[in-house]
Structures are given as structure tokens and as C-alpha cells.
Scaffold this active site. Structure first.
Site, PDB file in Angstrom:
ATOM      1  N   GLY A  71     106.554 -20.634   5.469  1.00 20.20           N
ATOM      2  CA  GLY A  71     105.356 -20.693   6.318  1.00 20.20           C
ATOM      3  C   GLY A  71     104.110 -20.787   5.472  1.00 20.20           C
ATOM      4  N   ASN A  72     102.961 -20.633   6.084  1.00 16.46           N
ATOM      5  CA  ASN A  72     101.710 -20.652   5.316  1.00 16.46           C
ATOM      6  C   ASN A  72     100.674 -19.750   5.985  1.00 16.46           C
ATOM      7  OD1 ASN A  72     100.080 -22.319   7.235  1.00 16.46           O
ATOM      8  ND2 ASN A  72     101.723 -23.779   6.800  1.00 16.46           N
TER       9      ASN A  72
END
Ligand code: CTP
Length: 402
Positions: A208-209
Site C-alpha cells: 500500500g502507500n
């Protein structure tokens, strides 16, 4: 005067025969992106009943102070409202407002609010021209209340003169002019992607980020405020819901792609503000992967959604992309964004300056908007809401000339 801009509007309805025309006004206000709560005076219910207001607004219509007391409606309605529009306003209602009376829910709300107030009088010419009414209207105007002049024409009886309730379109023009609001994206269908995607590794882990989705959320919100029909395709987030728009929550880039694809032919504008994960595991394990095995995790690149949809776009569709770059000087930032814009084939791009951890999760943003024709609009430390409006200004120009 500079008003805070928002879509929450209280429509106060006075006890004049023109109350029935306000049903159309309500619809036209909704068409222009306003979220309307109707507060009819108790006497106005002789002309138009609550059922009409509740059915049309989709919200409760309250007249008296003595209903839902625990919500403290005389304060909460005024607090929530970005604008109060009283239409029609009778001579009696104007007198009560001018004298600071608070004898029903509408006059209480008007007395307790700090929102701008617009009044649309409708009455017989003799009442409108009576010195008492003339004085009351002047008092209200002196206090900064916007009082529209009634139209001239046929009245309820056989006579005619000044006092007629203006057409919905004339009222809306007056409201938007006084309020500084402009539904310049009226009817445009806008899809905004926002937030980060999550690419599953196994049942507990993902790639993810840090994207919060705030920028895309602000674009969706401002576009709706400007009258657009908005869909927000949103990754995992902790953002409040925006009333009156379609929100579709997704996790992975593939899900985001499916949602865009399903709507792409019907939209006028695509704003790709999402931080789409660049890669995903080649295969998703059904069971939790042992940590010793994580080093051998194989990744493959995600499809570039912006590039894919830009390649498919019709000439009258507008596509805006985002770039997050860490170059510390402006020229290098702009040049990186220009090549990304060309590579992806979008119409314009906003390049975020994310050097030294700026932007992610923050309410402020800096960078530049660059168009495919090479126009550069530098953006210095503005709120994400302000950037949303500046970007939508550029998009609107393209939509209307497309
Ligand atoms: N984007 C996309 N699909 C992807 C990756 C990115 O649609 N798989 C979109 C983003 O929504 C954004 C734009 O592309 O509008 C730029 O994303 P960015 O991550 O800055 O660009 P990359 O192509 O990943 O380039 P790089 O990371 O190499 O700078």
C-alpha cells in the site's frame, strides 16, 4: 463580501400563495448542487403541506420549535446552513425578521445563524409599498441581508403590479450572485479517483502507500458544489461521506479499474488523483506466508490506469492526472511533470512537490498545474480545497470548449 462557500441551504417558506412556486425553486436549487432543508412557517402549511417539502427535499421539514427538541434545531439548522433563502417572504415575515422576533423555527434559525441570508418577497403591491414594509426592507438591507426586488406582473387576484414572486431562474441568479456561488459544472459528469490502493499479498498483508485521499475528496466535494454529477472511487480511507454524490469504495488497482471502466463512456471528466500501487504480487496466497518466504515474493507491474483511459478517451472527455515528485527545484519538478503528462497522454496534470515528506496526509499542497499545451500554473502552499477549485477551473475551460 466574501462568503464561505458550501452547499447546505435552508429554504424558509413564508405563508404566501407563492409557496407553491417554491416547490419548483427547491428542485432547481437541487439541480445546481445545493442540499436543501425546508423550514416552512406554521401558517405557510395552509398553502403547501410538509409532505410536499419532505418528499421533494428528502429531509425532514420542521416548522415549530417544539419538535425534535433534543436536536436543538433552532441553533443546529443555522449552524449547518451555508446560506438561508427565504422564499416567499410575506410582509409579516419580513417584519418579524427585521425586528429580531423569534416566534417560530424559521425566525429562530435566522436569528441564530451567521450564514448569509437572501430574502425573496412576494405580496400585494399595496403591502410592498406600505411605509412599514419599505422601512423593514431597508433595515434588513442595512444589516447586510440580500433582499430581492419582487417582479412586476399579474398578482393572485385580478390586479397586477409590483409584488410578484420572481421565476425560479431569476431567484437562482440572484442567490448565486449574492452568494458568490457559481454552478459552472452543472450537469458535467465527473469521476474522481482518490486514496491509495492495496494489493493483497496474503490474507493479512498488502502493498500500500501513504495516500490519505484528501486531495481527491476535496476535488469531488468542490465539483459537486459546482453542480457536477460526481462519482468518487476511493481506496481505504477515514474520510467523511460527501452527501449527494456516488462513492464507491475499492481496495485494489484492479477493482479501481473495473469501476472506472464501467462508467467511462458516460463521464465527461476523469480526475486520477489516486495513488495507484505501482505493483502487485504475481499471485495472492490464500494462507499467511511465512516470513522467511517474503524475500522471494514476486511482483508484477500494475496496469497504468491513467495511460489506459487517456488512450481511450473521446475528444470531448477531459482527463487530469497527478504526479508526486521529489525534485527540490521548480524547474526540475515541472520538467518531470511535463514528461509524465506526455507519457500518460492526459490533458493536464497537477504535480505535487513531495520533497521532504510534504503533502501526504497534510491539508496543504504545493506544486504546479501543467496543461498539454504547456501552460504552467504554479501553486504555492494552498489548501487542498483551493487546489481543487483551481484545477476544476482549468477542467471547466476544457469541458466547455471540448
Ligand atoms: N496512475 C495510474 N495507474 C497506475 C499508476 C499511476 O493511473 N498504475 C496514475 C495516478 O493516479 C496519477 C498518475 O498516474 O494520476 C501519476 O502517478 P505516479 O505514481 O506519479 O506515476 P508513475 O507512472 O508511477 O511514475 P513514477 O512512479 O515512475 O514516477
Amino acid at each position: 463580501m466574501n462568503f464561505p462557500r458550501g452547499r447546505e441551504l435552508v429554504l424558509g417558506v413564508g405563508a404566501g400563495i407563492a409557496a407553491y412556486k417554491s416547490a419548483d425553486l427547491l428542485r432547481r436549487l437541487q439541480d445546481r448542487g445545493f442540499l436543501v432543508t425546508v423550514v416552512p412557517t406554521p401558517n405557510s402549511l395552509n398553502f403547501v403541506g410538509k409532505a410536499t417539502w419532505e418528499a421533494l427535499s428528502g429531509r425532514k421539514a420542521q416548522s415549530e420549535l417544539w419538535e425534535n427538541v433534543s436536536d436543538v434545531p433552532h441553533v443546529s439548522l443555522g449552524d449547518k446552513a451555508n446560506l438561508i433563502l427565504v422564499a416567499p417572504a410575506t410582509a409579516d415575515l419580513i417584519a418579524r425578521i427585521a425586528h429580531g422576533r423569534a416566534d417560530d423555527l424559521l425566525t429562530n434559525t435566522i436569528l441564530s445563524t451567521t450564514a448569509p441570508i437572501v430574502i425573496v418577497p412576494a405580496m400585494h403591491p399595496k403591502m410592498w409599498l406600505n411605509p412599514a414594509t419599505v422601512k423593514n426592507v431597508q433595515t434588513l438591507r442595512d444589516r447586510g441581508v440580500f433582499v430581492m426586488d419582487p417582479a412586476i406582473g399579474r398578482l393572485t387576484g385580478s390586479d397586477s403590479g409590483v409584488g410578484r414572486f420572481p421565476d425560479s431562474s431569476a431567484i437562482i441568479d440572484f442567490v448565486e450572485e449574492s452568494y458568490g456561488y457559481c454552478a459552472d459544472l452543472l450537469g458535467a459528469r465527473v469521476l474522481v479517483t482518490a486514496g491509495g490502493t492495496r494489493e493483497a499479498i496474503d490474507p493479512v498483508r498488502f502493498i500500500g502507500n501513504r495516500s490519505s485521499g484528501k486531495q481527491g475528496w476535496a476535488i469531488a466535494n468542490q465539483a459537486a458544489m459546482r453542480g457536477a454529477q460526481v462519482t468518487l472511487v476511493l481506496g481505504p480511507n477515514s474520510l467523511p461521506k460527501i452527501e449527494g454524490i456516488e462513492t464507491v469504495e475499492i481496495e485494489s488497482a484492479a477493482e479501481m479499474r473495473d469501476e472506472i471502466l464501467a462508467r467511462f463512456d458516460d463521464i465527461d471528466v476523469l480526475v486520477m488523483s489516486a495513488a495507484v500501487a505501482d505493483a502487485r504480487p504475481v499471485s495472492v496466497s490464500d494462507e499467511k506466508i511465512k516470513k522467511e518466504m517474503l524475500g522471494s515474493l514476486l511482483l508484477e507491474e500494475n496496469q497504468d490506469l491513467l495511460a489506459e483511459f487517456a488512450a481511450k478517451k473521446r475528444t470531448n472527455q477531459v482527463i487530469a492526472g497527478f504526479a508526486a515528485e521529489t525534485e527540490s527545484n521548480h524547474e526540475a519538478l515541472v520538467s518531470a511533470a511535463k514528461s509524465k503528462l506526455a507519457r500518460k497522454g492526459a490533458d493536464l496534470i497537477y504535480v505535487n512537490d513531495v520533497s521532504s515528506g510534504k503533502v501526504f496526509g497534510s491539508d496543504m499542497t504545493s506544486g504546479a498545474i501543467i496543461t498539454r499545451e504547456g501552460k504552467i500554473i504554479p501553486i504555492e502552499e494552498v489548501s487542498k480545497e483551493m487546489l481543487a477549485d483551481t484545477l476544476l477551473d482549468q477542467i471547466r475551460e476544457r469541458v466547455s470548449h471540448g
